[in-house]
Scaffold this motif. Structure first.
Motif, PDB file in Angstrom:
ATOM      1  N   ILE A 194      12.500  -7.685  -5.826  1.00  9.30           N
ATOM      2  CA  ILE A 194      12.810  -7.621  -7.261  1.00  9.30           C
ATOM      3  C   ILE A 194      14.240  -7.112  -7.479  1.00  9.30           C
ATOM      4  O   ILE A 194      15.026  -7.718  -8.212  1.00  9.30           O
ATOM      5  N   GLY A 195      14.574  -6.005  -6.824  1.00  9.63           N
ATOM      6  CA  GLY A 195      15.908  -5.427  -7.022  1.00  9.63           C
ATOM      7  C   GLY A 195      17.011  -6.195  -6.311  1.00  9.63           C
ATOM      8  O   GLY A 195      18.197  -6.012  -6.607  1.00  9.63           O
ATOM      9  N   THR A 196      16.636  -7.044  -5.355  1.00 10.01           N
ATOM     10  CA  THR A 196      17.665  -7.772  -4.598  1.00 10.01           C
ATOM     11  C   THR A 196      17.838  -9.210  -5.097  1.00 10.01           C
ATOM     12  O   THR A 196      18.945  -9.733  -5.090  1.00 10.01           O
ATOM     13  N   VAL A 197      16.736  -9.851  -5.526  1.00 10.64           N
ATOM     14  CA  VAL A 197      16.818 -11.279  -5.865  1.00 10.64           C
ATOM     15  C   VAL A 197      16.362 -11.592  -7.298  1.00 10.64           C
ATOM     16  O   VAL A 197      17.053 -12.295  -8.037  1.00 10.64           O
ATOM     17  N   VAL A 198      15.203 -11.091  -7.680  1.00  5.20           N
ATOM     18  CA  VAL A 198      14.629 -11.509  -8.976  1.00  5.20           C
ATOM     19  C   VAL A 198      15.430 -10.920 -10.134  1.00  5.20           C
ATOM     20  O   VAL A 198      15.883 -11.638 -11.033  1.00  5.20           O
ATOM     21  N   PHE A 199      15.622  -9.600 -10.112  1.00  9.18           N
ATOM     22  CA  PHE A 199      16.446  -8.955 -11.139  1.00  9.18           C
ATOM     23  C   PHE A 199      17.461  -8.028 -10.469  1.00  9.18           C
ATOM     24  O   PHE A 199      17.327  -6.804 -10.520  1.00  9.18           O
ATOM     25  N   PRO A 200      18.508  -8.619  -9.851  1.00 12.66           N
ATOM     26  CA  PRO A 200      19.503  -7.763  -9.184  1.00 12.66           C
ATOM     27  C   PRO A 200      20.256  -6.863 -10.166  1.00 12.66           C
ATOM     28  O   PRO A 200      20.868  -5.893  -9.750  1.00 12.66           O
ATOM     29  N   ASP A 201      20.165  -7.181 -11.474  1.00 10.62           N
ATOM     30  CA  ASP A 201      20.839  -6.330 -12.471  1.00 10.62           C
ATOM     31  C   ASP A 201      19.874  -5.337 -13.116  1.00 10.62           C
ATOM     32  O   ASP A 201      20.224  -4.718 -14.124  1.00 10.62           O
ATOM     33  N   ALA A 202      18.670  -5.201 -12.580  1.00 13.00           N
ATOM     34  CA  ALA A 202      17.709  -4.250 -13.173  1.00 13.00           C
ATOM     35  C   ALA A 202      18.376  -2.877 -13.281  1.00 13.00           C
ATOM     36  O   ALA A 202      19.064  -2.443 -12.355  1.00 13.00           O
ATOM     37  N   GLU A 203      18.152  -2.210 -14.406  1.00  9.88           N
ATOM     38  CA  GLU A 203      18.796  -0.901 -14.620  1.00  9.88           C
ATOM     39  C   GLU A 203      18.267   0.149 -13.657  1.00  9.88           C
ATOM     40  O   GLU A 203      19.000   1.018 -13.215  1.00  9.88           O
ATOM     41  N   LEU A 204      16.956   0.084 -13.359  1.00 10.14           N
ATOM     42  CA  LEU A 204      16.370   1.077 -12.453  1.00 10.14           C
ATOM     43  C   LEU A 204      15.668   0.359 -11.298  1.00 10.14           C
ATOM     44  O   LEU A 204      14.803  -0.498 -11.516  1.00 10.14           O
ATOM     45  N   LYS A 205      16.073   0.712 -10.078  1.00  9.14           N
ATOM     46  CA  LYS A 205      15.450   0.127  -8.887  1.00  9.14           C
ATOM     47  C   LYS A 205      14.887   1.263  -8.043  1.00  9.14           C
ATOM     48  O   LYS A 205      15.630   2.193  -7.714  1.00  9.14           O
ATOM     49  N   ILE A 206      13.626   1.165  -7.727  1.00 11.58           N
ATOM     50  CA  ILE A 206      13.008   2.197  -6.902  1.00 11.58           C
ATOM     51  C   ILE A 206      12.456   1.534  -5.647  1.00 11.58           C
ATOM     52  O   ILE A 206      11.735   0.535  -5.736  1.00 11.58           O
ATOM     53  N   PHE A 207      12.803   2.082  -4.492  1.00 12.59           N
ATOM     54  CA  PHE A 207      12.265   1.580  -3.228  1.00 12.59           C
ATOM     55  C   PHE A 207      11.212   2.576  -2.765  1.00 12.59           C
ATOM     56  O   PHE A 207      11.523   3.728  -2.441  1.00 12.59           O
ATOM     57  N   VAL A 208       9.961   2.134  -2.795  1.00  8.19           N
ATOM     58  CA  VAL A 208       8.836   3.044  -2.524  1.00  8.19           C
ATOM     59  C   VAL A 208       8.445   2.947  -1.048  1.00  8.19           C
ATOM     60  O   VAL A 208       8.282   1.850  -0.513  1.00  8.19           O
ATOM     61  N   THR A 209       8.297   4.094  -0.414  1.00  8.58           N
ATOM     62  CA  THR A 209       7.884   4.115   0.991  1.00  8.58           C
ATOM     63  C   THR A 209       6.728   5.102   1.171  1.00  8.58           C
ATOM     64  O   THR A 209       6.464   5.927   0.289  1.00  8.58           O
ATOM     65  N   ALA A 210       6.063   5.004   2.314  1.00 13.82           N
ATOM     66  CA  ALA A 210       5.034   5.987   2.701  1.00 13.82           C
ATOM     67  C   ALA A 210       4.769   5.781   4.185  1.00 13.82           C
ATOM     68  O   ALA A 210       4.939   4.668   4.705  1.00 13.82           O
ATOM     69  N   ASP A 211       4.335   6.829   4.864  1.00 17.96           N
ATOM     70  CA  ASP A 211       4.022   6.706   6.294  1.00 17.96           C
ATOM     71  C   ASP A 211       2.931   5.653   6.495  1.00 17.96           C
ATOM     72  O   ASP A 211       2.004   5.549   5.691  1.00 17.96           O
ATOM     73  N   ALA A 229       0.799  -1.237   0.000  1.00 18.57           N
ATOM     74  CA  ALA A 229       0.000   0.000   0.000  1.00 18.57           C
ATOM     75  C   ALA A 229       0.827   1.282   0.000  1.00 18.57           C
ATOM     76  O   ALA A 229       0.398   2.301   0.541  1.00 18.57           O
ATOM     77  N   CYS A 230       1.988   1.229  -0.620  1.00 15.99           N
ATOM     78  CA  CYS A 230       2.802   2.458  -0.777  1.00 15.99           C
ATOM     79  C   CYS A 230       2.531   3.119  -2.126  1.00 15.99           C
ATOM     80  O   CYS A 230       3.102   4.168  -2.423  1.00 15.99           O
ATOM     81  N   GLY A 231       1.737   2.457  -2.962  1.00 15.67           N
ATOM     82  CA  GLY A 231       1.446   3.018  -4.285  1.00 15.67           C
ATOM     83  C   GLY A 231       2.274   2.390  -5.391  1.00 15.67           C
ATOM     84  O   GLY A 231       2.322   2.915  -6.510  1.00 15.67           O
ATOM     85  N   LYS A 232       2.917   1.268  -5.112  1.00 14.96           N
ATOM     86  CA  LYS A 232       3.792   0.645  -6.117  1.00 14.96           C
ATOM     87  C   LYS A 232       3.045   0.220  -7.383  1.00 14.96           C
ATOM     88  O   LYS A 232       3.510   0.470  -8.480  1.00 14.96           O
ATOM     89  N   SER A 233       1.884  -0.419  -7.199  1.00 20.35           N
ATOM     90  CA  SER A 233       1.248  -0.961  -8.408  1.00 20.35           C
ATOM     91  C   SER A 233       0.654   0.152  -9.276  1.00 20.35           C
ATOM     92  O   SER A 233       0.674   0.051 -10.501  1.00 20.35           O
ATOM     93  N   THR A 234       0.186   1.230  -8.659  1.00 23.41           N
ATOM     94  CA  THR A 234      -0.317   2.353  -9.473  1.00 23.41           C
ATOM     95  C   THR A 234       0.841   2.965 -10.249  1.00 23.41           C
ATOM     96  O   THR A 234       0.744   3.225 -11.462  1.00 23.41           O
TER      97      THR A 234
END
Ligand code: DC
Length: 240
Positions: A135-152, A17-22
């Motif tokens: 995703i960025g750590t295990v599935v595609f550790p070589d992904a060109e762009l990794k975004i870690f999404v957070t929210a209160d 619920a940080c808004g990742k899928s949107t």
């Protein structure tokens, strides 16, 4: 002469619920990429295992059990679809019954091994945005762009509560709050690939950010990488 535009892999990780899928869907529309909702895969497996009243504890031949489930996932016209015996199960996998058990299933190593492989196969051609926890750590550790999404936390609770209300699911906000806290705890403390930001991830705090601004930031990062790859991205990739 026609030359294929360069494509990158985009990993979006973070708590529920940080808004990742949107954001993932918006990025896919802007870049003409395909969305892979890895949380939906864990949910679909959970739904099937609950239907079968499977024991979720102990050592089991998970690879074989999951291989035999009549589940199918595919990307069709850029949309990620999951079917159970050919039928859409989108509503079923979003139920509270599934939400309250999915982290338990996602903590089973045999389940993770199976699903990570499936995700790697689905995304191997690039031009994909994957939303998940590892995703960025295990599935595609070589992904060109990794975004870690957070929210209160409270913003996440309100967002998930409104989402459920819009779908006509009438549950007390306290139940939503408890479910998120329960999942946060299991997702970030499990032994196998706990939720954590990749060291090279860009952090995006969406607490006070609207959808357009989130897309603008993510798209700018994607565009800069695509330009580095040697070509301008497609005409539609304009930062709003
Ligand atoms: O993103 P979501 O809330 O639909 O994910 C459901 C659960 O699946 C979540 O509690 C953690 C788990 N998950 C995971 O462990 N790894 C992923 N790549 C995606 C989801």
């Amino acid at each position: 002469m026609h030359s294929e535009s360069p494509k990158i892999t985009i990993a979006l990780d973070g708590f529920a619920a940080c808004g990742k899928s949107t954001l993932a869907r918006d990025l896919c529309t802007a870049l003409n990429y395909s969305f892979i909702d890895t949380g939906a895969m864990y949910r679909a497996v959970t739904y099937c295992l609950l239907q079968k009243e499977m024991d979720l504890t102990g050592d089991q031949p998970w690879g074989r059990i999951l291989q035999d489930l009549p589940l199918a996932w595919k990307i069709a016209d850029g949309q990620f679809r999951i079917a159970l015996e050919g039928l859409d199960i989108e509503d079923k996998i979003r139920s509270m019954a599934v939400s309250s058990r999915v982290s338990e299933v996602a903590a089973i190593s045999g389940v993770r091994t199976f699903l990570v492989r499936q995700q790697q196969l689905l995304g191997r051609a690039g031009g994909v945005v994957l939303d998940g926890r590892d995703i960025g750590t295990v599935v595609f550790p070589d992904a060109e762009l990794k975004i870690f999404v957070t929210a209160d936390t409270e913003v996440r609770v309100q967002r998930r509560f409104s989402e459920l209300q819009m779908k006509g699911v009438d549950i007390p906000i306290e139940e939503v709050r408890n479910n998120l806290a329960h999942r946060d705890h299991i997702d970030s403390t499990r032994e196998d690939s706990p939720l954590q930001a990749a060291p090279d991830a860009v952090w995006l705090d969406t607490t006070r950010m609207d959808r357009k601004r989130q897309l603008g930031i993510a798209l700018a990062a994607a565009q800069s990488l695509l330009e580095k790859k040697g070509e301008s991205p497609s005409r539609s990739t304009v930062v709003p």
